[in-house]
Design an enzyme around this catalytic site. Structure first.
Site, mmCIF file in Angstrom:
data_model
loop_
_atom_site.group_PDB
_atom_site.id
_atom_site.type_symbol
_atom_site.label_atom_id
_atom_site.label_comp_id
_atom_site.label_asym_id
_atom_site.label_seq_id
_atom_site.Cartn_x
_atom_site.Cartn_y
_atom_site.Cartn_z
ATOM 1 N N CYS A 1 -3.855 -9.526 4.586
ATOM 2 C CA CYS A 1 -3.761 -8.254 5.307
ATOM 3 C C CYS A 1 -4.467 -8.352 6.668
ATOM 4 O O CYS A 1 -5.672 -8.580 6.733
ATOM 5 C CB CYS A 1 -4.356 -7.111 4.483
ATOM 6 S SG CYS A 1 -4.198 -5.537 5.341
ATOM 7 N N VAL B 1 0.846 -1.189 0.000
ATOM 8 C CA VAL B 1 0.000 0.000 0.000
ATOM 9 C C VAL B 1 0.884 1.243 0.000
ATOM 10 O O VAL B 1 1.861 1.324 0.753
ATOM 11 C CB VAL B 1 -0.924 -0.007 1.242
ATOM 12 C CG1 VAL B 1 -1.581 1.346 1.440
ATOM 13 C CG2 VAL B 1 -1.986 -1.076 1.086
ATOM 14 N N ALA C 1 9.171 -7.442 -0.397
ATOM 15 C CA ALA C 1 8.457 -6.203 -0.049
ATOM 16 C C ALA C 1 9.412 -5.187 0.574
ATOM 17 O O ALA C 1 9.970 -4.337 -0.125
ATOM 18 C CB ALA C 1 7.288 -6.506 0.874
HETATM 19 C C1 LIG Z 1 4.344 -0.540 3.433
HETATM 20 C C2 LIG Z 1 3.771 -1.912 3.252
HETATM 21 C C3 LIG Z 1 2.568 -2.051 2.618
HETATM 22 C C4 LIG Z 1 2.029 -3.324 2.400
HETATM 23 N N1 LIG Z 1 0.877 -3.447 1.686
HETATM 24 C C5 LIG Z 1 0.448 -4.680 1.318
HETATM 25 C C6 LIG Z 1 -0.623 -4.825 0.396
HETATM 26 O O1 LIG Z 1 -1.174 -3.853 -0.119
HETATM 27 N N2 LIG Z 1 -1.022 -6.090 0.096
HETATM 28 C C7 LIG Z 1 -0.420 -7.202 0.621
HETATM 29 O O2 LIG Z 1 -0.810 -8.313 0.291
HETATM 30 N N3 LIG Z 1 0.611 -7.082 1.471
HETATM 31 C C8 LIG Z 1 1.068 -5.851 1.808
HETATM 32 N N4 LIG Z 1 2.170 -5.729 2.606
HETATM 33 C C9 LIG Z 1 2.856 -6.948 3.062
HETATM 34 C C10 LIG Z 1 3.993 -7.313 2.089
HETATM 35 O O3 LIG Z 1 3.515 -7.558 0.780
HETATM 36 C C11 LIG Z 1 4.751 -8.547 2.557
HETATM 37 O O4 LIG Z 1 3.863 -9.624 2.642
HETATM 38 C C12 LIG Z 1 5.429 -8.365 3.912
HETATM 39 O O5 LIG Z 1 6.025 -7.110 4.042
HETATM 40 C C13 LIG Z 1 6.499 -9.441 4.115
HETATM 41 O O6 LIG Z 1 7.453 -9.409 3.071
HETATM 42 P P1 LIG Z 1 8.933 -8.793 3.291
HETATM 43 O O7 LIG Z 1 9.572 -9.555 4.390
HETATM 44 O O8 LIG Z 1 9.647 -8.952 1.980
HETATM 45 O O9 LIG Z 1 8.745 -7.378 3.695
HETATM 46 C C14 LIG Z 1 2.710 -4.472 2.865
HETATM 47 C C15 LIG Z 1 3.929 -4.318 3.532
HETATM 48 C C16 LIG Z 1 4.463 -3.059 3.720
HETATM 49 C C17 LIG Z 1 5.790 -2.939 4.410
#
Ligand SMILES: Cc1cc2nc3c(=O)[nH]c(=O)nc-3n(C[C@H](O)[C@H](O)[C@H](O)COP(=O)(O)O)c2cc1C
Length: 501
Positions: free
Chosen positions: A133, A37, A259
């Site tokens: 989410c 997001v 992410a």
């Molecule tokens: C700023 C931010 C916004 C996120 N928005 C979404 C989203 O819109 N949809 C979603 O499925 N996950 C969302 N996530 C979760 C990430 O897609 C991801 O699942 C989570 O951060 C773990 O991955 P990572 O360890 O690579 O950060 C968001 C994470 C962050 C940090």
């Protein structure tokens, strides 16, 4: 003999093309920008592709909001924009990402989900349903992680999408309390016909700082035959490009989705190695300017990249920035901004304006000045429109009436205000209806020789009243007035973006 062989080869090629078309985007062996997001808007997606990501997910957008949008082709920017009734671009895409952008939807309703998918059918490569989410704004509507406890609903939504949408459908989940429960849910999901499943290896109550459960992702990958996209490795595991491969093999997954590591520095996708954040910021700003990205969104993404430098002079300047121009100035990109703005203006002029205006305003006799509204020149709670309204009330005149038109070419606005039966407007066009109205109000106030409410100007009643409210927090506007100005402005920015969700 020659002809029959050639015919056979042609036939085979046709079959391959058809198969590729039917199957669409493949999710095997891919490195993917995760949905985020506010972060996953067009500039970030393009930057991730520039640096080497194979697939990019957009930020989650809620089905109801998308269904209110109209699809607009912006010929100047060469984009397809989905625009809300308040004229805000909710989703923007372009040719460069066609075939690689996945639209992530927040939904709890199969019919609405399919309607959104159909709306986007020609502009995206696949549709994803967010089932992970844990935030209240998602779960209270039965969306996001709330779906994890409703396998019946999951099946209904995914089957409807798979049957009704011509491109691949995926979903993104979080893990359940046990491996067994998670694997059995994933098997239900696999049967719906989805092209892949992204697994964030954390439970819904776990926060990003909790360790990611690689063993759960591995068990899922071994239990199903569709591609599993491993997610959740940022910080703990993924710090540079090579770690993406390591996370993939630890989890025995087909692909990896990144992410936070990409949000902090999208050059994580570069095989050749990560770039300095200064270079990445400049690359990001170029895309943001090219696609007229809203400055509040640009600011948000740059703040994530600056991370621990937010308290530095640079960080503070970024916090206070109130326009794309100011952001460019902070990062030494003024000449890029000016050149690009001139280029865009020339492009706009190369189209015929007359034929683009959708509603004709009879403003030939209206006083016209070359005026734009700059928020930073006014007290936070004072605008030219408010000053003009107060003046009309004081003079016992009817309220000002604004007539605003939008040209379809670039969706810019022009407003004419009628006060005391006279019309006033700026010759310039603005990005939003609100800005165009403020500009018209300024022209009126200036033409009538009235104060405009600007900082430093001789105070009028309204400015005096607002200043008093700010000095005495309990009068009028309440808590907001207690905050330092820079913080309050940033909160306002946040609110305007959040309210779009
Ligand atoms: C700023 C931010 C916004 C996120 N928005 C979404 C989203 O819109 N949809 C979603 O499925 N996950 C969302 N996530 C979760 C990430 O897609 C991801 O699942 C989570 O951060 C773990 O991955 P990572 O360890 O690579 O950060 C968001 C994470 C962050 C940090």
């Amino acid at each position: 003999m020659f002809f029959s062989e050639a015919k056979e080869k042609l036939q085979t090629a046709k079959v391959i093309c058809t198969v590729v078309n039917i199957m669409g985007l493949s999710f095997s062996d891919k490195i993917i920008l995760a949905p985020m997001v506010r972060v996953g808007t067009l500039p970030m997606r393009l930057l991730a592709l520039d640096y080497g990501a194979d697939i990019v997910y957009c930020e989650e957008l809620v089905d109801i909001k998308m269904l209110q949008c109209k699809r607009v082709v912006n010929e100047v920017l060469q984009t397809v924009d989905y625009v809300s009734p308040t004229e805000r671009v909710v989703f923007q895409t372009c040719e460069r990402e066609k075939g690689r952008v996945v639209f992530q939807m927040g939904t709890a309703d199969p019919k609405r989900a399919l309607a959104v998918a159909k709306l986007l059918e020609n502009d995206v490569a696949a549709i994803d349903v967010n089932m992970g989410c844990p935030k209240e704004y998602s779960t209270k509507g039965g969306m996001g992680a709330a779906l994890l406890s409703r396998p019946d609903k999951i099946e209904e939504i995914l089957k409807t999408l798979v049957n009704g949408f011509s491109k691949p459908v995926t979903c993104k989940i979080r893990i359940l309390p046990t491996v067994e429960e998670t694997v059995s849910l994933v098997k239900i999901i696999e049967k719906t016909g989805v092209a892949a499943i992204a697994v964030h290896g954390r439970k819904k109550e776990e926060r990003p700082q909790h360790p990611v459960h690689c063993d759960f992702i591995k068990a899922i990958a071994e239990a199903v035959s569709i591609p599993v996209i491993a997610n959740g490795g940022s910080q703990e595991i993924i710090r540079e490009f090579a770690d993406i491969e390591a996370f993939k093999s630890t989890t025995a997954s087909s692909s990896v989705m990144v992410a936070r590591a990409a949000m902090w520095n999208p050059s994580i996708f570069r095989k050749e190695g990560i770039l300095s954040i200064d270079d990445v910021i400049c690359d990001y700003i170029r895309h943001a300017v090219n696609y007229n990205n809203h400055y509040t969104n640009t600011k948000y993404c740059l703040c994530q990249m600056l991370r621990d430098q937010l308290e530095s002079t640079l960080g503070k300047k970024l916090h206070a920035a109130q326009s794309t121009k100011e952001i460019c100035e902070i990062f030494g990109m003024t000449s890029f901004y000016e050149n690009y703005t001139l280029f865009q203006e020339a492009k706009r002029k190369s189209f015929s304006f007359a034929s683009q205006i959708t509603l004709k305003v009879d403003d030939a006799d209206a006083p016209q000045l070359s005026v734009k509204f700059e928020k930073k020149d006014y007290l936070p709670q004072v605008t030219p429109k408010m000053v003009l309204l107060e003046w009309c009330r004081k003079e016992k005149l009817p309220q000002p009436v604004y007539q605003t038109v939008q040209r379809s070419l670039d969706r810019f606005f022009h407003s004419v205000v009628t006060v005391n039966e006279k019309k006033y407007c700026s010759v310039l066009w603005d990005k939003s209806k609100k800005l165009a109205e403020q500009a018209a109000a300024i022209v009126c106030l200036r033409t009538l020789g009235l104060p405009e409410g600007k900082i430093g100007e001789q105070e009028n009643d309204l400015v005096y009243k607002r200043k008093r409210e700010m000095q005495c927090p309990n009068v009028g506007s309440g808590n907001m007035s207690e905050m330092p100005q820079s913080k309050k402005r940033y909160q306002d920015d946040d609110k305007s973006e959040e309210s779009d969700k």
